[in-house]
Design a protein around this motif. Structure first.
Motif, PDB file in Angstrom:
ATOM      1  N   THR A 215       0.975  -1.077  -0.020  1.00 42.20           N
ATOM      2  CA  THR A 215      -0.248   0.076  -0.056  1.00 42.20           C
ATOM      3  C   THR A 215       1.472   0.841   0.011  1.00 42.20           C
ATOM      4  O   THR A 215       1.645   0.945   0.098  1.00 42.20           O
ATOM      5  CB  THR A 215      -0.500   0.163   1.535  1.00 42.20           C
ATOM      6  OG1 THR A 215      -0.198   0.209   2.566  1.00 42.20           O
ATOM      7  CG2 THR A 215      -1.356  -1.113   1.180  1.00 42.20           C
ATOM      8  N   VAL A 216       0.598   2.241  -0.749  1.00 42.42           N
ATOM      9  CA  VAL A 216       1.101   3.082  -0.163  1.00 42.42           C
ATOM     10  C   VAL A 216       1.357   3.973   1.424  1.00 42.42           C
ATOM     11  O   VAL A 216       3.114   4.728   1.401  1.00 42.42           O
ATOM     12  CB  VAL A 216       0.200   5.050  -1.247  1.00 42.42           C
ATOM     13  CG1 VAL A 216       0.929   5.787  -0.226  1.00 42.42           C
ATOM     14  CG2 VAL A 216       0.195   4.850  -2.001  1.00 42.42           C
ATOM     15  N   ALA A 217       1.087   3.362   1.958  1.00 37.95           N
ATOM     16  CA  ALA A 217       1.170   3.900   3.399  1.00 37.95           C
ATOM     17  C   ALA A 217       2.569   3.361   3.926  1.00 37.95           C
ATOM     18  O   ALA A 217       2.916   3.787   5.154  1.00 37.95           O
ATOM     19  CB  ALA A 217      -0.143   3.033   4.542  1.00 37.95           C
ATOM     20  N   ASP A 218       2.117   1.677   3.563  1.00 38.06           N
ATOM     21  CA  ASP A 218       3.635   1.058   3.696  1.00 38.06           C
ATOM     22  C   ASP A 218       4.827   1.449   3.206  1.00 38.06           C
ATOM     23  O   ASP A 218       5.955   0.345   2.970  1.00 38.06           O
ATOM     24  CB  ASP A 218       3.467  -0.611   3.699  1.00 38.06           C
ATOM     25  CG  ASP A 218       2.174  -1.080   5.133  1.00 38.06           C
ATOM     26  OD1 ASP A 218       2.366   0.145   5.583  1.00 38.06           O
ATOM     27  OD2 ASP A 218       1.494  -2.203   4.435  1.00 38.06           O
TER      28      ASP A 218
ATOM     29  N   THR B 244       4.280   1.672  -4.702  1.00 41.04           N
ATOM     30  CA  THR B 244       2.751   0.900  -4.696  1.00 41.04           C
ATOM     31  C   THR B 244       2.698   0.218  -6.195  1.00 41.04           C
ATOM     32  O   THR B 244       2.411  -0.728  -6.347  1.00 41.04           O
ATOM     33  CB  THR B 244       1.543   1.186  -4.126  1.00 41.04           C
ATOM     34  OG1 THR B 244       2.215   1.855  -2.676  1.00 41.04           O
ATOM     35  CG2 THR B 244       0.635   0.876  -4.119  1.00 41.04           C
ATOM     36  N   GLY B 245       2.842   1.126  -7.082  1.00 41.05           N
ATOM     37  CA  GLY B 245       1.628   0.283  -8.620  1.00 41.05           C
ATOM     38  C   GLY B 245       2.801  -0.834  -8.759  1.00 41.05           C
ATOM     39  O   GLY B 245       3.020  -1.540  -9.538  1.00 41.05           O
ATOM     40  N   LEU B 246       4.941  -0.469  -9.006  1.00 41.63           N
ATOM     41  CA  LEU B 246       5.400  -1.254  -9.337  1.00 41.63           C
ATOM     42  C   LEU B 246       5.199  -2.533  -8.788  1.00 41.63           C
ATOM     43  O   LEU B 246       5.860  -4.003  -9.200  1.00 41.63           O
ATOM     44  CB  LEU B 246       6.698  -0.752  -8.862  1.00 41.63           C
ATOM     45  CG  LEU B 246       7.776  -1.580  -9.483  1.00 41.63           C
ATOM     46  CD1 LEU B 246       8.074  -2.258 -11.213  1.00 41.63           C
ATOM     47  CD2 LEU B 246       9.045  -0.714  -9.659  1.00 41.63           C
ATOM     48  N   SER B 247       5.288  -2.714  -7.575  1.00 44.46           N
ATOM     49  CA  SER B 247       4.405  -3.475  -6.344  1.00 44.46           C
ATOM     50  C   SER B 247       3.452  -5.070  -7.033  1.00 44.46           C
ATOM     51  O   SER B 247       3.235  -5.902  -6.857  1.00 44.46           O
ATOM     52  CB  SER B 247       4.960  -2.989  -5.393  1.00 44.46           C
ATOM     53  OG  SER B 247       3.695  -2.848  -4.857  1.00 44.46           O
TER      54      SER B 247
END
Length: 222
Positions: free
Chosen positions: A90-93, A175-178
């Protein structure tokens, strides 16, 4: 039997080195650069391509001019070094995956890239050639939200912007790449370049600077 030495990057303030696993690059992550490449940034999200780890070269190197190109271009980029594994984060992580950041150059055989685009072919030979990813020393931790990013050739400024102009933030990029690949320690992410990209000539010295990190500088042989 031969052995391969690992590709590593200096870590600022220590004798330790950062071993490189893979290199991912974000395309069109600055609106002004997308426009200068003829693309509407409001309708196309940044995308990912890759370079081999062997493309990394240390700052200060004297490089042979790449073969098979008459239009070698410079692109200064903020580089993120990944220090923890993550998939579908997530963006948060996302920030927890970051080991550090550095200044890097995404060198591009622009004529080969244009030909590949026109033919609907991959960009590998335009982006992933030998010595195409010079990187300066890595500074530990997340980069700041803003800071000058610039590039000069023989002292003349060619690119000059701020990293706060990225379309996708560092966390959003991770986030997107993951969602496409499982990120792991040793991965590098080149986060895109601002406008002002242009040609490099034989004998010129290219210097990329980002606020808060050591510069990356290479010279091309005559």
């Amino acid at each position: 039997m031969f052995t391969l030495d690992p590709v590593t990057i200096a870590i600022e303030g220590t004798i330790e080195r950062f071993p490189v696993r893979r290199i991912y690059c974000v395309g069109r992550n600055y609106a002004d650069h997308a426009r200068e490449m003829g693309v509407d940034p409001d309708r196309e999200f940044p995308f990912f391509f890759s370079k081999p780890a062997s493309a990394v070269v240390a700052s200060g190197a004297v490089l042979p001019f790449p073969s098979r190109t008459d239009n070698l271009h410079h692109e200064i980029e903020l580089v993120i070094a990944i220090g923890a594994a993550g998939e579908n984060v997530t963006v948060a992580d996302a920030g927890a995956l970051v080991f550090g950041h550095a200044a890097g150059l995404d060198l591009t055989r622009r004529d080969l890239q244009a030909a590949a685009k026109a033919a609907g072919e991959p960009w590998d030979m335009a982006k992933g050639f030998d010595n195409s990813a010079p990187v300066g020393a890595i500074v530990r931790g997340m980069p700041p939200r803003s800071g000058r990013i610039s590039l000069s050739i023989d002292g003349a400024v060619r690119q000059d912007s701020d990293i706060d102009r990225m379309i996708w933030s560092v966390e959003e990029i991770i986030t997107g790449l993951s969602t496409w690949v499982a990120l792991a320690p040793g991965d590098l992410i080149f986060t895109g370049t601002p406008s002002g990209v242009g040609p490099i000539r034989r004998g010129e010295t290219v210097r990329g600077e980002i606020a808060g990190v050591p510069p990356v500088e290479v010279t091309f042989a005559v």
